[in-house]
Design an enzyme around this catalytic site. Structure first.
Site: not given
Length: 213
Positions: A9-10, A83, A150
């Site tokens: 995930r970012h 996302e 995401h």
């Protein structure tokens, strides 16, 4: 052939910190988020990666670039890794959503897998497009692949690979400083979660499907 897929995930964004719904709208990484991206990049690069795929949304692409810099590999961007579309809730504070759409919020919280908020996607939609991406990915030559995306789409893709129930999928936690490593074994996929770039410490916060025990 053993295949390893890292789901990343970012790093934390300004809207994460504000508790604001992002969906497919853009929000920049915070200083903490950039540090998290670098920490995860160092950990994944040390474990070994041969190909990088990423969502084109800015927060994910910036996080992917940290891994590109560390590993020396380019990133391939794919819209299917974006996302979920949060529809009318995009850009709204969570607290305001509860006030402005109380019935819709309650319905979504009761059935996040199947219910679609106003003009938004649900988790079933995410699993469908995530599965399409993973099907194409299965045809690539690389054995160790990183996917930078995401929280919601990551849950949906992991649910697809592990054949998780909707309830187990929704209980996966995807913090900004953790990543998952899924590896093929004779019995199927084996999943581990790494927190803060450390050694694997848990499987899904106690949610361990029987075939992974």
């Amino acid at each position: 052939m053993t295949r390893t897929v890292y789901f990343i995930r970012h790093g934390q964004t300004e809207w994460n910190a504000e508790r604001r719904m992002q969906g497919q709208w853009e929000s920049d990484l915070t200083e903490l988020g950039r540090a998290q991206a670098k920490q995860t990049a160092a950990a994944v690069a040390a474990l070994g990666v041969e190909a990088i795929y990423a969502s084109p949304l800015r927060r994910a692409s910036e996080s992917a670039q940290a891994l590109c810099k560390t590993s020396g590999l380019p990133a391939t961007y794919d819209d299917r890794l974006k996302e979920w579309s949060a529809g009318d809730w995009s850009g709204c504070l969570y607290a305001d959503i509860v006030t402005r759409w109380p019935d819709e919020w309650a319905a979504w919280r009761k059935d996040m897998w199947g219910y679609r908020p106003p003009n938004a996607e649900n988790f079933a939609d995410l699993k469908e497009r995530g599965a399409a991406f993973l099907e194409d990915l299965s045809k690539t030559q690389a054995d160790r692949i990183a996917i930078v995306s995401h929280g919601f789409i990551t849950r949906a893709m992991i649910a697809h690979l592990l054949d998780l129930s909707p309830d187990d999928a929704l209980h996966l936690e995807t913090p900004n400083d953790a990543f998952f490593r899924l590896r093929t074994e004779p019995a199927g996929w084996r999943a581990e979660r790494y927190e803060a770039g450390s050694r694997p410490v848990s499987l899904f916060n106690g949610v361990t499907p029987p075939d992974l025990a």
